[in-house]
Motif scaffolding. Sequence first.
Motif, PDB file in Angstrom:
ATOM      1  N   PHE A   1     -13.440 -20.506 -15.415  1.00 18.20           N
ATOM      2  CA  PHE A   1     -13.188 -19.425 -14.457  1.00 18.20           C
ATOM      3  C   PHE A   1     -13.268 -19.942 -13.024  1.00 18.20           C
ATOM      4  N   ALA A   2     -12.586 -19.239 -12.140  1.00 14.40           N
ATOM      5  CA  ALA A   2     -12.444 -19.687 -10.759  1.00 14.40           C
ATOM      6  C   ALA A   2     -13.705 -19.441  -9.946  1.00 14.40           C
ATOM      7  N   LEU A   3     -14.136 -20.485  -9.238  1.00 11.44           N
ATOM      8  CA  LEU A   3     -15.211 -20.362  -8.264  1.00 11.44           C
ATOM      9  C   LEU A   3     -14.623 -20.206  -6.863  1.00 11.44           C
ATOM     10  N   TRP A   4     -13.488 -20.840  -6.654  1.00 15.24           N
ATOM     11  CA  TRP A   4     -12.823 -20.828  -5.350  1.00 15.24           C
ATOM     12  C   TRP A   4     -11.310 -20.805  -5.589  1.00 15.24           C
ATOM     13  N   LYS A   5     -10.609 -20.028  -4.802  1.00 20.37           N
ATOM     14  CA  LYS A   5      -9.156 -19.925  -4.928  1.00 20.37           C
ATOM     15  C   LYS A   5      -8.496 -20.644  -3.765  1.00 20.37           C
ATOM     16  N   GLY A   6      -7.619 -21.582  -4.093  1.00 24.06           N
ATOM     17  CA  GLY A   6      -6.923 -22.351  -3.071  1.00 24.06           C
ATOM     18  C   GLY A   6      -6.113 -21.449  -2.147  1.00 24.06           C
ATOM     19  N   VAL A   7      -5.909 -21.920  -0.910  1.00 24.66           N
ATOM     20  CA  VAL A   7      -5.229 -21.121   0.104  1.00 24.66           C
ATOM     21  C   VAL A   7      -3.802 -20.760  -0.317  1.00 24.66           C
ATOM     22  N   LYS A   8      -3.401 -19.526   0.018  1.00 21.65           N
ATOM     23  CA  LYS A   8      -2.051 -19.043  -0.242  1.00 21.65           C
ATOM     24  C   LYS A   8      -1.474 -18.497   1.055  1.00 21.65           C
ATOM     25  N   PRO A   9      -0.154 -18.552   1.210  1.00 23.77           N
ATOM     26  CA  PRO A   9       0.469 -18.046   2.432  1.00 23.77           C
ATOM     27  C   PRO A   9       0.138 -16.572   2.671  1.00 23.77           C
ATOM     28  N   SER A  10      -0.068 -16.203   3.914  1.00 18.01           N
ATOM     29  CA  SER A  10      -0.303 -14.815   4.335  1.00 18.01           C
ATOM     30  C   SER A  10      -1.593 -14.235   3.789  1.00 18.01           C
ATOM     31  N   GLU A  11      -2.536 -15.082   3.337  1.00 20.29           N
ATOM     32  CA  GLU A  11      -3.823 -14.593   2.865  1.00 20.29           C
ATOM     33  C   GLU A  11      -4.944 -15.175   3.709  1.00 20.29           C
ATOM     34  N   PRO A  12      -6.006 -14.434   3.923  1.00 22.21           N
ATOM     35  CA  PRO A  12      -7.140 -14.973   4.684  1.00 22.21           C
ATOM     36  C   PRO A  12      -7.763 -16.155   3.954  1.00 22.21           C
ATOM     37  N   SER A  13      -8.272 -17.110   4.704  1.00 25.73           N
ATOM     38  CA  SER A  13      -8.878 -18.293   4.081  1.00 25.73           C
ATOM     39  C   SER A  13      -9.945 -18.865   4.997  1.00 25.73           C
ATOM     40  N   TRP A  14     -10.805 -19.699   4.394  1.00 22.88           N
ATOM     41  CA  TRP A  14     -11.883 -20.342   5.125  1.00 22.88           C
ATOM     42  C   TRP A  14     -11.914 -21.822   4.748  1.00 22.88           C
ATOM     43  N   PRO A  15     -12.282 -22.696   5.705  1.00 18.46           N
ATOM     44  CA  PRO A  15     -12.309 -24.144   5.423  1.00 18.46           C
ATOM     45  C   PRO A  15     -13.537 -24.554   4.617  1.00 18.46           C
ATOM     46  N   THR A  16     -13.373 -25.561   3.762  1.00 18.39           N
ATOM     47  CA  THR A  16     -14.486 -26.149   3.009  1.00 18.39           C
ATOM     48  C   THR A  16     -14.275 -27.656   2.948  1.00 18.39           C
TER      49      THR A  16
ATOM     50  N   GLU B   1      -9.024 -25.431   2.231  1.00 20.45           N
ATOM     51  CA  GLU B   1      -9.116 -24.018   2.590  1.00 20.45           C
ATOM     52  C   GLU B   1      -8.886 -23.115   1.385  1.00 20.45           C
ATOM     53  N   GLY B   2      -9.408 -21.886   1.491  1.00 13.00           N
ATOM     54  CA  GLY B   2      -9.226 -20.907   0.425  1.00 13.00           C
ATOM     55  C   GLY B   2     -10.209 -19.761   0.594  1.00 13.00           C
ATOM     56  N   ARG B   3     -10.511 -19.083  -0.490  1.00 13.60           N
ATOM     57  CA  ARG B   3     -11.473 -17.981  -0.455  1.00 13.60           C
ATOM     58  C   ARG B   3     -12.243 -17.935  -1.776  1.00 13.60           C
ATOM     59  N   PRO B   4     -13.389 -17.252  -1.791  1.00 15.80           N
ATOM     60  CA  PRO B   4     -14.238 -17.263  -2.992  1.00 15.80           C
ATOM     61  C   PRO B   4     -13.608 -16.546  -4.184  1.00 15.80           C
ATOM     62  N   GLY B   5     -13.973 -16.982  -5.363  1.00 17.96           N
ATOM     63  CA  GLY B   5     -13.663 -16.235  -6.572  1.00 17.96           C
ATOM     64  C   GLY B   5     -14.634 -15.070  -6.672  1.00 17.96           C
ATOM     65  N   TRP B   6     -14.337 -14.137  -7.565  1.00 19.53           N
ATOM     66  CA  TRP B   6     -15.131 -12.914  -7.645  1.00 19.53           C
ATOM     67  C   TRP B   6     -16.569 -13.169  -8.102  1.00 19.53           C
ATOM     68  N   HIS B   7     -16.747 -13.929  -9.173  1.00 18.56           N
ATOM     69  CA  HIS B   7     -18.063 -14.056  -9.805  1.00 18.56           C
ATOM     70  C   HIS B   7     -19.069 -14.830  -8.955  1.00 18.56           C
ATOM     71  N   ILE B   8     -18.572 -15.859  -8.256  1.00 18.57           N
ATOM     72  CA  ILE B   8     -19.481 -16.730  -7.512  1.00 18.57           C
ATOM     73  C   ILE B   8     -20.175 -16.008  -6.363  1.00 18.57           C
ATOM     74  N   GLU B   9     -19.528 -14.951  -5.861  1.00 15.56           N
ATOM     75  CA  GLU B   9     -20.062 -14.239  -4.700  1.00 15.56           C
ATOM     76  C   GLU B   9     -21.473 -13.717  -4.965  1.00 15.56           C
TER      77      GLU B   9
END
Length: 509
Positions: free
Chosen positions: A210-225, A229-237
């Motif tokens: 299962f996803a811990l982090w989702k890679g960056v996609k166009p027109s979506e908010p993202s954060w650097p790591t 870049e990308g954003r958190p998966g649901w469960h890890i939060e």
Amino acid sequence: MLKIFPIFRRKLTHVCSLKPYKDTKWLMPNGNPTGVYIYNCVAEGRVPIILNDPTIATWYSCGPTVYDSAHIGHACCYVKLDIIQRILKSFFNINLVTAMGVTDIDDKIIKKGLETNTDFKTVAKKYEHEFWMDMSSLNIEKPMIITRVSEHIETISQFIKGLIDSGIAYIAKDGSVYFDTSKFPAYGKLQAGQDNGEASDDAKINKMDFALWKGVKPSEPSWPTDWGEGRPGWHIECSAMVSKIFGSQLDFHAGGIDLKFPHHENEETQSCAYHNSRQWANYWVHVGHLNLKDTKMSKSLKNTISIPDVLEKYSADTFRMACLMSNYRYPMEYSDEVMSTAEEVVNKFKFFLKDVEVYANKRDSGVGDYNNKLLNELQKVIENNLEALRSDFDTASCVNALLNLVTQTNRIIKGNTSNYYPVPVLLVADYILQVLTKFGLMLSDSSRDNIRNSFIDTLVEFRHIVRSNALERKDKELLNACDVVRDKMKSMKIQINDSKNTPSWVIIK
């Protein structure tokens, strides 16, 4: 007999090497028994609640994903969790430190923002504000700590980095990070044999990853790591935010039964892996669905009912009573019949408390006396109710016991007898009021004030005098007029309860 394992507290930033644990049974915490028992899905039965400190416990509830309005299915879940929290605090003197996570960045929030041409932050803030207003209208106590995903990105990314460094998580070509379930033999202990509910893709090594982090996609908010870049998966939060607040072990983790798998399963898995422990949450609390005629209520089925719509028809006390009269773990049906029954029960308690007030202040009474039979029955109910609450929060049995106590007491205060028992009657009323208040019922309408109460009292008393004279003279015309007044007042949400002596009234909704 289950073996007792000590609880180790570790800092969030510390990750030990993972050990392959095959034993998936529930582990009894080392600490102080509270005397309370709760159902645990890992143990598949009731287990004792044991705390490090017998008077302190940590509690985390999975909160809303704020992309739309909450409905009464959500209300049912949070009211029942609120009841359990109140029981632990009020009946068993446990100081709960409560937290709730709010998912304010998610696929559905992003989609709603694009559909409405609105920034995702604005969407999230709007629906979160609405959520707390709904919870307040239901008299649900607000958690002490509220964690929002967008405010804990650094915490989440560091948690993921720890799992990557330990070798149990891997980075995919698109910058996404997945948990490698093949390296965690205990995966599935909350609900073995279920598919994890996430779509399989080529980036995964195993289907169940299962996803811990989702890679960056166009027109979506993202954060650097560190890995991109990308954003958190649901469960890890939840895992990361809970660990930041409560450390490496949690007492209670709560949510709807639909979160049991995969959300809670994945939380437990990644948290145990991160903290190198065999058990992260000691007690999982899952609330059954609210159904409409055997159909689950959900936004996807477009059969939801909003919380304000329900409160237009029924009071918050009525909705809470319906929850109290059902078992928190099992599905609850929502219907006019169920709600009308709950409303009748609430009104019965209101009428009783009003009648006791009248009875205790009777001017024509003789010398007060004790009624040992009623006092003994009260003591029996007190003991049995406490035992019912110890046994996985059996509120339905408590409500039934209170109703039986009302019936027995009414035989005294409404019976044709010259005996006067103010002390036991008042003790019964005080106990019932205490229990219902501890369950979270308000039993009052904040809009009432002394002036209106006095006016209603005067009107009800005047009608009673007229009606008594009409009954004595068998004057049908006056009796019909009294009925008209009664019906008019009921239409204004004031219900009169006629009696031979002094009548009473309550606010209804």
